[in-house]
Scaffold this motif. Structure first.
Motif, short mmCIF file in Angstrom:
data_model
loop_
_atom_site.label_atom_id
_atom_site.label_comp_id
_atom_site.label_asym_id
_atom_site.label_seq_id
_atom_site.Cartn_x
_atom_site.Cartn_y
_atom_site.Cartn_z
N LEU A 485 3.59 -21.38 -40.81
CA LEU A 485 4.31 -21.73 -39.59
C LEU A 485 5.57 -22.51 -39.97
CD1 LEU A 485 4.33 -21.95 -36.43
CD2 LEU A 485 3.24 -24.18 -36.73
N PRO A 486 6.75 -22.03 -39.57
CA PRO A 486 7.98 -22.75 -39.91
C PRO A 486 7.94 -24.20 -39.42
CG PRO A 486 8.51 -20.56 -39.10
CD PRO A 486 7.04 -20.75 -38.89
N TRP A 487 8.35 -25.11 -40.28
CA TRP A 487 8.44 -26.56 -40.02
C TRP A 487 7.06 -27.18 -39.71
CZ3 TRP A 487 11.66 -23.92 -36.04
CH2 TRP A 487 12.87 -23.47 -36.58
N GLU A 488 6.00 -26.56 -40.23
CA GLU A 488 4.66 -27.07 -39.93
C GLU A 488 4.49 -28.51 -40.39
OE1 GLU A 488 -0.04 -25.96 -40.90
OE2 GLU A 488 1.53 -24.43 -41.06
N GLU A 489 5.09 -28.85 -41.55
CA GLU A 489 4.96 -30.20 -42.08
C GLU A 489 5.94 -31.18 -41.44
OE1 GLU A 489 2.50 -30.90 -43.99
OE2 GLU A 489 1.89 -28.80 -44.14
N VAL A 499 -1.33 -25.58 -31.37
CA VAL A 499 -0.64 -25.11 -30.17
C VAL A 499 0.62 -24.34 -30.55
CG1 VAL A 499 0.48 -25.82 -28.03
CG2 VAL A 499 -1.57 -27.01 -28.82
N ALA A 500 1.38 -24.85 -31.53
CA ALA A 500 2.59 -24.16 -31.96
C ALA A 500 2.27 -22.79 -32.55
CB ALA A 500 3.34 -25.02 -32.98
N ARG A 501 1.21 -22.70 -33.36
CA ARG A 501 0.83 -21.41 -33.94
C ARG A 501 0.40 -20.43 -32.86
NH1 ARG A 501 -0.44 -21.25 -39.40
NH2 ARG A 501 -2.02 -19.65 -38.99
N LEU A 638 13.43 -25.94 -33.30
CA LEU A 638 12.80 -27.25 -33.30
C LEU A 638 13.90 -28.28 -33.52
CD1 LEU A 638 10.30 -29.09 -33.20
CD2 LEU A 638 10.13 -28.85 -35.68
N GLY A 639 14.22 -29.05 -32.50
CA GLY A 639 15.37 -29.95 -32.62
C GLY A 639 16.63 -29.14 -32.82
N THR A 640 17.35 -29.43 -33.87
CA THR A 640 18.57 -28.67 -34.19
C THR A 640 18.30 -27.54 -35.18
OG1 THR A 640 19.11 -30.24 -35.96
CG2 THR A 640 20.05 -30.68 -33.79
N ASN A 641 17.07 -27.38 -35.62
CA ASN A 641 16.73 -26.31 -36.56
C ASN A 641 16.57 -24.99 -35.83
OD1 ASN A 641 16.54 -28.15 -38.79
ND2 ASN A 641 14.54 -28.79 -38.03
N VAL A 642 17.05 -23.93 -36.46
CA VAL A 642 16.96 -22.58 -35.90
C VAL A 642 16.53 -21.64 -37.02
CG1 VAL A 642 18.14 -20.76 -34.63
CG2 VAL A 642 18.86 -23.13 -34.33
N GLN A 643 15.62 -20.71 -36.71
CA GLN A 643 15.18 -19.77 -37.74
C GLN A 643 14.61 -18.52 -37.09
OE1 GLN A 643 12.76 -21.38 -40.92
NE2 GLN A 643 11.62 -19.45 -41.15
N PRO A 644 15.06 -17.33 -37.51
CA PRO A 644 14.41 -16.09 -37.04
C PRO A 644 13.07 -15.91 -37.75
CG PRO A 644 16.15 -15.57 -38.59
CD PRO A 644 16.20 -17.05 -38.38
N PHE A 645 12.13 -15.26 -37.07
CA PHE A 645 10.80 -15.10 -37.66
C PHE A 645 10.22 -13.77 -37.21
CE2 PHE A 645 6.20 -15.67 -37.89
CZ PHE A 645 6.06 -16.23 -39.15
N SER A 646 9.71 -13.04 -38.19
CA SER A 646 8.97 -11.81 -37.91
C SER A 646 7.88 -11.68 -38.96
CB SER A 646 9.91 -10.59 -37.94
OG SER A 646 10.49 -10.44 -39.22
#
Length: 651
Positions: A485-489, A499-501, A638-646
């Motif tokens: 999961l991106p930014w899990e830590e 919940v995020a997952r 998440l906040g100012t972070n942005v990331q595509p995910f597939s």
């Protein structure tokens, strides 16, 4: 005894000034720590608790005295006037405030010559004030039966004052009369002579110091010119290059003292304040570039470090060459001030080109060499000005060197004295590699930049690709392996990773499989955030989930399939986002709209900007957005972070 009319008028002028100062102070902002405070109530409270009562105490007795000192009918009834005369000595306390005002005036003067003149003038005023006090004391000592001023006792007050003042000023040039003086007067004369000697020495030293600075500068300039002539004779340097070197040396010597003072000042700052200062100086200019503006909005720490460590400041004189065609390029440049001209090599190498004006060159059978251009750059730019590009504040040049090996494609010359912020390619790489997300976005940008570079004629002034061509939402990323999961830590404490997952799985299933009865989705957003804080950031219209307790996450921390089916049938048909409580996974609402999308910037559609905005609100939210044409790819915020995910999340 009444005061002379001149003293009376001066009293009115001084009182009017300090009375107006009270009014101005009530409308003048102040700094509370580092913030400028301009609210009326705060300004009044600040002034009332500091200077107001002191100013009134000093000004009010003066006004009473001025109004009543000439009224003979009130002379006997207002015995308090004697008390007021004593209170008037409080006017000397104004010197404290006057000193602060003078300091503010000196702090606003940027010209060295004007500042030197003002300091010399202030010194003369200070000497005159000391002489005034000495003259008054001299008259007081001599105003006795056998004193020197006895014969002037019946004269006009102004005449007596000028006699005493001229006597005190005469000591500055060493002459005085010791005859017919009493012992006390002679002692006072001796003390005054010592004081006058010290004041005269101070004035001469200050004046001599200023004159010596000019003499030293002229001597240094003369020696530099002599050394330059000797060097040119030994090495047979061309006259044009010698002129450029001489002009550069003269300009550098003029600005040497300024740079020296700046360096001494900056050394006194802490590292944090020094970085903040450089960020303020350079940030506005650098943000003119689309990439740096984009990165600065998403990672302010990177942008601050880049502005403070990634750039150097270079000054160029009129006609000085910045670079020539064919030079190896390792610097990306922003124009801070001044004006520069850029002439492409295709213009310089054109055969048969004749210059405009009275001078003409013969037909060229070979391209013009860089050596000739370097020696006569200002002349060439002036003659071919209509074909040159002008670079002013905020413009940039030679960006390609950041992304590929690069040689300059033209001639760049300063048409006015100007300053550039210069970024070395190696320094840029060192800063970018410290921030993984910034590095990833820079790679996306670099790919599109190089693609555009290969499709256009080679130039140092290539316009950068649009944000829509390289930002994360425009790039397809395919993961071949299961991903964490991106930014899990890095999740905030109020966001549960379960919940995020579950929210990411929900969004991916809807994006890839569509809605019930094989209906396609039309784009959607899922927001995972604190329920109470989200209530302050937006609202839902019709909310079918209000009053129900549906939770996307079951007791084992997995996505509840029954709740998923309910959401699939009822939550994705209208506009607005689906909101989930970040701790329990409770479905808060569908059709939810964020109240303020200004943090989402100006790029992209309303759904994209809303997702970026709410991700930074309510203590930061985990936001999953899918576009209308998505078949499994989602954009995570998440906040100012942005990331595509597939792809697929690890179990």
């Amino acid at each position: 005894e009444k005061e002379p009319s001149g003293v009376f008028v001066c009293g009115w002028i001084v009182n009017c000034f300090w009375t107006l100062d009270i009014g101005v102070s009530l409308i003048t902002g102040f700094h509370r720590e580092t913030q400028l405070e301009v609210r009326w109530r705060s300004i009044i409270e600040f002034y009332m608790t500091r200077w107001f009562f002191f100013d009134v105490l000093v000004v009010l007795p003066d006004w009473i005295f001025l109004f009543f000192q000439y009224d003979e009918n009130l002379e006997d009834g207002l015995s308090t006037l004697r008390v007021l005369k004593v209170i008037r000595f409080l006017r000397l306390m104004r010197l404290i405030k006057l000193q602060r005002l003078i300091g503010d005036v000196f702090g606003r003067i940027n010209s060295d010559s004007a500042l030197a003149s003002m300091r010399l003038f202030a010194l003369m005023v200070m000497i005159l004030m000391v002489m005034h006090v000495i003259a008054c004391m001299w008259f007081l000592i001599g105003d006795s039966k056998h004193g020197w001023a006895a014969e002037l006792r019946n004269g006009d007050l102004a005449d007596r004052y000028w006699v005493a003042l001229l006597w005190s000023l005469s000591h500055l040039q060493g002459s005085t009369c010791m005859a017919d003086l009493q012992t006390g007067e002679r002692i006072y004369v001796a003390v005054v002579m010592l004081i006058s000697l010290a004041l005269t020495g101070l004035f001469i030293a200050s004046t001599t110091n200023k004159l010596q600075e000019g003499v030293d500068f002229a001597r240094d300039l003369t020696s530099q010119r002599s050394a330059l002539r000797a060097f040119a004779q030994r090495n047979r340097t061309s006259p044009e290059l010698c002129v450029q070197i001489r002009q550069h040396l003269e300009a550098q010597m003029i600005s040497r003292d300024t740079h020296s003072r700046d360096e001494r000042l900056l050394k006194l700052l802490s590292p944090g304040l020094y970085k903040d200062l450089l960020f303020q100086m350079r940030g506005g200019t650098c943000s003119r570039h689309v990439l740096f503006d984009f990165l600065g909005a998403r990672n302010s720490r990177f942008f601050r470090q880049m502005c403070s460590e990634g750039f150097e400041t270079n000054t160029w004189q009129v006609g000085e060459t910045v670079f020539c065609a064919g030079d190896a390029c390792k610097h990306f440049r922003f124009v801070r001030d001044g004006s520069f001209k850029y002439l492409h090599s295709s213009v310089l190498d054109a055969e048969g080109f004749k210059t405009q004006g009275t001078r003409h060159f013969e037909r060229q059978t070979t391209p013009i060499s860089s050596e000739i251009i370097a020696g006569r750059s200002s002349t060439f730019i002036g003659e071919w000005d209509d074909k040159a590009h002008t670079l002013a504040h905020g413009n940039y040049i030679s960006e390609a060197c950041l992304w590929t090996l690069w040689e300059c494609c033209g001639l760049c010359v300063s048409s006015e004295e100007g300053t550039m912020y210069t970024m070395n390619t190696e320094t840029f790489r060192e800063v970018v590699t410290q921030y993984p997300e910034v590095l990833w976005m820079s790679v996306l940008y670099a790919r599109q930049f190089v693609l555009k570079l290969n499709k256009t004629p080679m130039t140092d002034l290539l316009e950068p690709p649009q944000v829509s061509e390289w930002e994360p939402e425009a790039i397809d990323v395919v993961h071949s392996e299961d991903q964490d999961l991106p930014w899990e830590e890095e999740l905030p404490s109020h966001i549960s990773k379960h919940v995020a997952r579950a929210a990411v799985k929900l969004a991916q299933l809807i994006a890839s499989e569509g809605l019930d009865e094989n209906r396609p989705h039309h784009g959607f957003t899922v927001i995972v955030g604190d329920e109470e804080k989200l209530a302050t950031c937006g609202r839902a219209g019709f909310n079918p989930f209000q009053g129900h307790d549906l939770r996307l996450v079951n007791s084992q921390g997995q996505m509840d399939k029954d709740v998923f089916d309910t959401l699939r049938r009822n939550a994705f048909h209208g506009d607005g986002a689906i909101t989930l409580d970040s701790q329990t996974g409770k479905v808060i609402a569908s059709g939810w709209f964020v109240g303020d999308i200004r943090l989402g910037g100006s790029a992209g559609g309303a759904r994209s900007r809303s997702a970026k905005a709410i991700a930074q609100q309510a203590g930061n939210c985990y936001v999953i957005k899918a576009s209308e044409d998505s078949r499994g790819k989602v954009i995570l915020h998440l906040g100012t972070n942005v990331q595509p995910f597939s792809g697929k999340l690890k179990e």
